[in-house]
Design a protein around this motif. Sequence first.
Motif, short mmCIF file in Angstrom:
data_model
loop_
_atom_site.label_atom_id
_atom_site.label_comp_id
_atom_site.label_asym_id
_atom_site.label_seq_id
_atom_site.Cartn_x
_atom_site.Cartn_y
_atom_site.Cartn_z
N PRO A 124 -78.53 17.28 26.13
CA PRO A 124 -79.39 16.60 27.14
C PRO A 124 -78.72 16.71 28.71
N ALA A 125 -77.11 16.42 28.59
CA ALA A 125 -76.47 16.16 29.64
C ALA A 125 -76.57 17.36 30.88
N ILE A 126 -76.60 18.70 29.89
CA ILE A 126 -76.55 19.86 30.86
C ILE A 126 -77.95 20.12 31.49
N SER A 127 -78.88 19.67 30.59
CA SER A 127 -80.41 20.17 30.92
C SER A 127 -80.66 19.33 32.12
N GLU A 128 -80.03 17.97 32.14
CA GLU A 128 -80.40 16.93 33.21
C GLU A 128 -79.90 17.45 34.59
N ILE A 129 -78.61 18.07 34.76
CA ILE A 129 -78.12 18.40 35.85
C ILE A 129 -78.63 19.76 36.27
N THR A 130 -79.10 20.63 35.28
CA THR A 130 -79.42 22.00 35.72
C THR A 130 -80.58 21.95 36.22
N LYS A 131 -81.52 21.20 35.69
CA LYS A 131 -82.81 21.03 36.28
C LYS A 131 -82.84 20.06 37.47
N TYR A 132 -81.95 19.35 38.09
CA TYR A 132 -82.17 18.29 39.05
C TYR A 132 -82.49 18.98 40.41
N TYR A 133 -82.10 20.14 40.86
CA TYR A 133 -82.46 20.70 41.99
C TYR A 133 -83.90 21.48 41.85
N PHE A 134 -84.34 21.76 40.63
CA PHE A 134 -85.49 22.41 40.47
C PHE A 134 -86.71 21.47 40.47
N LEU A 135 -86.22 20.25 40.42
CA LEU A 135 -87.26 19.04 40.35
C LEU A 135 -87.48 18.53 42.01
N SER A 168 -96.75 29.17 41.17
CA SER A 168 -96.68 27.82 40.20
C SER A 168 -96.35 28.75 38.77
N GLU A 169 -96.43 29.87 38.55
CA GLU A 169 -96.14 30.35 37.14
C GLU A 169 -94.45 30.31 37.39
N VAL A 170 -93.91 30.78 38.39
CA VAL A 170 -92.46 30.90 38.68
C VAL A 170 -91.96 29.61 38.27
N ARG A 171 -92.69 28.50 38.76
CA ARG A 171 -92.17 27.15 38.65
C ARG A 171 -92.45 26.51 37.40
N SER A 172 -93.42 26.97 36.97
CA SER A 172 -93.74 26.18 35.32
C SER A 172 -92.89 26.77 34.27
N SER A 173 -92.52 28.06 34.38
CA SER A 173 -91.75 28.58 33.26
C SER A 173 -90.41 28.45 33.38
N LEU A 174 -89.91 27.90 34.65
CA LEU A 174 -88.35 28.10 35.03
C LEU A 174 -87.55 26.99 33.99
N ARG A 234 -77.74 31.35 32.43
CA ARG A 234 -79.06 31.54 31.72
C ARG A 234 -79.73 32.82 32.57
N ALA A 235 -79.32 32.80 33.80
CA ALA A 235 -79.98 33.93 34.95
C ALA A 235 -79.32 35.25 34.38
N SER A 236 -78.17 35.15 33.74
CA SER A 236 -77.73 36.47 33.37
C SER A 236 -78.41 36.99 32.06
N THR A 237 -78.66 36.04 31.11
CA THR A 237 -79.26 36.37 29.80
C THR A 237 -80.52 36.86 30.06
N ALA A 238 -81.31 36.32 31.14
CA ALA A 238 -82.76 36.88 31.21
C ALA A 238 -82.68 38.24 31.99
N LEU A 239 -81.75 38.51 32.98
CA LEU A 239 -81.66 39.70 33.61
C LEU A 239 -81.91 40.85 32.91
N PRO A 240 -80.90 41.35 31.98
CA PRO A 240 -81.14 42.82 31.23
C PRO A 240 -82.59 42.82 30.53
N ARG A 241 -83.11 41.85 30.38
CA ARG A 241 -84.56 41.85 29.62
C ARG A 241 -85.46 42.49 30.66
N ASP A 284 -88.33 26.43 30.83
CA ASP A 284 -88.19 26.81 29.55
C ASP A 284 -86.60 27.89 29.57
N LEU A 285 -86.46 28.21 30.84
CA LEU A 285 -85.17 29.21 30.70
C LEU A 285 -83.95 28.28 30.94
N LEU A 286 -84.13 26.94 31.08
CA LEU A 286 -82.95 26.10 31.31
C LEU A 286 -82.64 25.06 30.15
#
Length: 438
Positions: free
Chosen positions: A55-66, A40-46, A225-232, A48-50
């Motif tokens: 808004p158009a980008i957010s809608e498509i990128t979150k689509y499959y996660f929903l 649930s933690e994985v799902r809930s903060s996903l 976005r995944a590549s930005t989080a990776l080196p962290r 935030d990374l996207l």
Amino acid sequence: MLCRRSAKWCLESVSRRHHRRCYSASTGPDPFKLVEPHLSEVRSSLFDLLGSGHPAISEITKYYFLHPAKHVRPVIVLLLSQATNGLGSNWGQKLWEAQNQEGGSRAEDLNEPLTRPDVLNDWNPSLPGTTPFRSNFTLKPAKPHRPSLPKSPQNHLPRPPSLHSPTYVLPTQIRLAQIVEMLHTASLLHDDVIDESALRRGAASAPSAFGNKQSVLGGNFVLGRASTALPRLGDAEVTQLIASVISNLVEGEILQLKEIHLDGSPEAASQTRQDAWNIYLHKTYLKTASLMAKGARSAVVLGGCKEGEIWKEVAYAYGRNLGIAFQLTDDFLDYESASATLGKPGGADLQLGLATGPALYAWEEFPEIGELIRRKFEQPGDVELARDLVLRSSGVQRTKDLAQSYADKAKEVLQELPESEAKAALQVLAERVVGRRS
Ligand code: FPP
Ligand code: MG
């Protein structure tokens, strides 16, 4: 209502209840329920990374996660973390970093960019500190130099490998589980364009809902976005492992397009069949197993396993065998749905021109399939004929047996790990992967 007993008792009681919910005496612990709090933690903060200023980008990128998903890949990462945390000789340092102010791997630190936030994030109305483009960009003072991480006081003490108790998953491992799911989702956003899929998880696919261009661009955004989080995550080996998965996914898709050549003689046909099997299994590793194997290995590296320690080899071998078992199962299920759904075409792989395990096995019994495979089932009637021949052959059963042998190997390599609920759940997961019906 406030709990009147001690906090410790409450935690133990919650954990006993969680244990009862997760465990069935006949089958072992349920892999998904065992890591549910972390999932649930994985799902809930996903989300935030996207986030994005567009808004158009957010809608498509979150689509499959929903859409509800099984999250097999994050579950592999989380279970392997639980099954190995404490064993690696650098575990003490990793735990200390996660729990102390001075470390760089606490949950809060993972959201801190490595470079200046306003440079990294562009302008985003929901992100404080980012600057809109209408004004000139003023020179900012340089950030003070951040000293390298201190060593934990207990790190130099040698200790025999033992699991950390109670089980603990590091914030970096939870973030890794998210990154792995993001890579998978990015690949699906591309895959549904390539395969021209109308549906995904029972709903309109992203290309059907938003169009091909949006889907490809959305996939690239998720990758970014995944590549930005990776080196962290703070580990060069993990960055390398996960970045190499992106090229593997592309290589797998390209290998899947490869054509076979037939020259007519029976000896050559046998060699061509062998080559086709090699390509098929290699493609299966690249397209499906690589993410599971390298994700699993990365989880163990983040847990402080050093070079020369067996735990990360176990994780990789488990993920690789499980991933191949997973894809072989998808491939035989495609034919089972074809035989079960009377009056419906089924056999989606043949329609895409793909010869998977069942067709390659059937080729041994019905040589005429070779020509259909060569021309990628393109001519009218090819798909129906190939499907009929495969279903009359032992191809589906032999692919099932092969998937089971990979799942058995995945379970066998786990023997190297000390007993734990997470290890038992990984064993159950291997059985579930080959025993599923869809
Ligand atoms: C699903 O396979 C697809 C994949 C496992 C990988 C797809 C990879 C790419 C399209 C390469 C590009 C990737 C990135 C990250 C840029 P499937 O079609 O067999 O399964 P399905 O039935 O679920 O669609
Ligand atoms: Mg597809």
